[in-house]
Design an enzyme around this catalytic site. Structure first.
Site, short mmCIF file in Angstrom:
data_model
loop_
_atom_site.label_atom_id
_atom_site.label_comp_id
_atom_site.label_asym_id
_atom_site.label_seq_id
_atom_site.Cartn_x
_atom_site.Cartn_y
_atom_site.Cartn_z
N VAL A 98 0.79 -1.25 -0.04
CA VAL A 98 0.11 -0.13 -0.01
C VAL A 98 0.90 1.30 -0.04
O VAL A 98 0.31 2.57 -0.02
CB VAL A 98 -0.98 0.09 1.06
CG1 VAL A 98 -1.82 -0.99 1.08
CG2 VAL A 98 -0.11 0.09 2.73
N ASP A 99 2.48 0.84 -0.03
CA ASP A 99 3.09 2.17 -0.02
C ASP A 99 3.16 3.03 -1.42
O ASP A 99 3.62 4.23 -1.33
CB ASP A 99 4.46 1.74 0.27
CG ASP A 99 5.20 0.74 -0.67
OD1 ASP A 99 5.83 -0.03 -0.13
OD2 ASP A 99 4.85 0.51 -1.79
N HIS A 114 -4.67 -4.37 -1.96
CA HIS A 114 -4.92 -3.90 -0.70
C HIS A 114 -5.11 -2.41 -0.60
O HIS A 114 -5.14 -1.86 0.32
CB HIS A 114 -3.89 -4.38 0.26
CG HIS A 114 -4.02 -5.93 0.40
ND1 HIS A 114 -2.93 -6.68 0.73
CD2 HIS A 114 -5.09 -6.78 0.15
CE1 HIS A 114 -3.33 -8.03 0.77
NE2 HIS A 114 -4.43 -8.08 0.32
N1 APR Z 1 14.24 -9.92 -0.12
C1 APR Z 1 13.54 -11.28 -0.36
N2 APR Z 1 12.46 -11.35 0.69
C2 APR Z 1 12.12 -10.64 1.74
C3 APR Z 1 13.07 -9.41 1.87
C4 APR Z 1 13.91 -9.15 0.69
N3 APR Z 1 14.81 -8.05 0.99
N4 APR Z 1 12.61 -8.68 2.72
C5 APR Z 1 11.61 -9.82 3.51
N5 APR Z 1 11.48 -10.63 2.76
C6 APR Z 1 10.37 -11.51 2.77
C7 APR Z 1 10.09 -12.03 4.35
O1 APR Z 1 11.02 -13.05 4.59
C8 APR Z 1 8.57 -12.24 4.31
O2 APR Z 1 8.41 -13.94 4.10
O3 APR Z 1 9.18 -11.26 2.40
C9 APR Z 1 7.97 -11.77 2.99
C10 APR Z 1 6.88 -10.64 3.43
O4 APR Z 1 5.84 -11.67 4.08
P1 APR Z 1 4.76 -10.65 4.93
O5 APR Z 1 5.61 -9.96 5.88
O6 APR Z 1 3.91 -11.78 5.08
O7 APR Z 1 4.22 -9.65 3.92
P2 APR Z 1 3.10 -9.79 2.65
O8 APR Z 1 3.15 -11.50 2.26
O9 APR Z 1 3.18 -8.97 1.95
O10 APR Z 1 1.50 -9.95 3.82
C11 APR Z 1 0.47 -9.75 3.02
O11 APR Z 1 -0.73 -9.44 5.10
O12 APR Z 1 -0.85 -8.08 6.96
C12 APR Z 1 -1.17 -8.12 5.83
O13 APR Z 1 -2.09 -6.33 4.38
C13 APR Z 1 -1.07 -6.95 4.75
O14 APR Z 1 -0.44 -7.01 2.48
C14 APR Z 1 -0.05 -7.59 3.83
C15 APR Z 1 -0.62 -9.04 3.63
#
Ligand code: APR
Length: 237
Positions: A98-99, A114
Site C-alpha cells: 500500500v506504499d 490492498h
Molecule cells: N528480499 C526477499 N524477501 C524478503 C525481503 C528481501 N529484501 N525482505 C523481506 N522478505 C520476505 C520475508 O522473508 C517475508 O516472508 O518477504 C516476506 C514478506 O511477507 P509478509 O511480511 O507476510 O508480507 P506480505 O506477504 O506482503 O503480507 C501480505 O498481510 O498483513 C497483511 O495487508 C498485509 O499486504 C499484507 C498481507
C-alpha cells in the site's frame, strides 16, 4: 534458471509483497523479529473492528506507517521493475503493498490489491484526502466523519475491479514471479496458484519459506530481491 525463463516467456506478471519494500526501509509484517505483526496484533490495529471500536489506536498505528513511509522511497528494485514494464519485459505488477512505491518508481500497470496508504477517505461522506492529513494528526473530515486510509482492512473485501484485473493478468501469464511475500493472506495469495493452474511457470523470490514453495518451478530463498533484480537486469540489458 530465472533468466532463461524470462527470456523464453512472453507474458510475465510480477507479484509483490512487503518484502519488496524492506530494502526501502519499510518493515514487512511477518519477518521474524522485525515484522510489524511481531509487535502488533493485526486485528487490534488494522481491522474494521479496530476502526470502529478502538479508533485512537487505529489512528496511531496508521499515522506511524504514513510518517515512516514519508522517510522512505522506492529502491533500485522498484526502478528496475518500472524499466522492465517500459521495455516490454513484464506486463504489469500485482501488489499487496500500500506504499505506492511501484507507481512512484514509474510503473504504470500496478494492481493494488490492498488499496493505498497514499490517501485517506472519509468513512461517512467518502471525501478523499492526501495522507498528509494523518501526518498533521487530522483524523476527521469537515463533515465530522472519521478519516481512514484507503487500504483494505482485515474484515473487508478486495476492490472488485482490481481483483478482476489481477485475475485476468494471472490467467494470461506464462511466467508469474512472486517477490517478497509469505503468501499467507487470502484471497491475495490465490493469484500465484491461479497462474500456475493456467499453465504459467511460478517463481518465488523470498528470504523465508512460503506456503506455496512446493508449487513453484523456481524458489530463491538465499538472496535479496534487489540483488536478484539487479543481476537479472544486468544480463537482460
Ligand atoms: N528480499 C526477499 N524477501 C524478503 C525481503 C528481501 N529484501 N525482505 C523481506 N522478505 C520476505 C520475508 O522473508 C517475508 O516472508 O518477504 C516476506 C514478506 O511477507 P509478509 O511480511 O507476510 O508480507 P506480505 O506477504 O506482503 O503480507 C501480505 O498481510 O498483513 C497483511 O495487508 C498485509 O499486504 C499484507 C498481507
Amino acid at each position: 534458471m530465472l533468466y532463461n525463463l524470462i527470456k523464453k516467456s512472453s507474458n510475465i506478471v510480477v507479484y509483490t509483497g512487503a518484502g519488496m519494500s524492506t530494502e526501502s526501509g519499510l518493515p514487512d509484517f511477518r519477518s521474524s523479529k522485525t515484522g510489524l505483526w511481531e509487535k502488533e496484533d493485526p486485528s487490534a490495529v488494522a481491522s474494521t473492528k479496530a476502526l470502529n471500536k478502538d479508533v485512537e489506536r487505529f489512528f496511531r498505528f496508521y499515522r506511524k506507517r504514513v510518517v515512516d513511509m514519508k522517510d522512505c522511497s522506492p529502491h533500485k528494485g522498484h526502478d528496475i521493475l518500472a524499466k522492465w514494464e517500459r521495455e516490454g519485459v513484464i506486463k504489469g505488477i500485482i501488489t499487496q503493498n500500500v506504499d505506492g512505491f511501484h507507481s512512484v518508481a514509474g510503473s504504470d500497470n500496478v494492481m493494488e490489491l490492498h488499496g493505498t496508504l497514499q490517501q485517506v477517505h472519509c468513512q461517512s461522506c467518502g471525501q478523499v484526502y492526501g495522507n498528509e492529513m494523518y501526518e498533521v494528526e487530522t483524523f476527521y473530515c469537515t463533515c465530522g466523519g472519521k478519516l481512514r486510509p484507503s487500504v483494505v482492512l482485515f474484515g473487508e473485501g478486495l476492490p472488485e475491479d482490481t481483483f478482476m484485473k489481477a485475475s485476468d493478468a494471472s490467467e494470461q501469464a506464462d511466467l508469474f514471479i512472486v517477490l517478497g511475500s509469505s503468501l499467507t493472506v487470502t484471497p491475495a495469495n490465490q493469484f500465484p496458484i491461479l497462474a500456475k493452474e493456467q499453465g504459467a511457470k511460478l517463481v518465488i523470490v523470498n528470504l523465508e519459506p512460503t506456503l506455496f514453495d512446493d508449487y513453484a518451478d523456481v524458489v530463491i530463498h538465499d538472496r535479496k530481491i534487489g540483488e536478484v533484480l539487479a543481476e537479472l537486469d544486468h544480463r537482460l540489458f
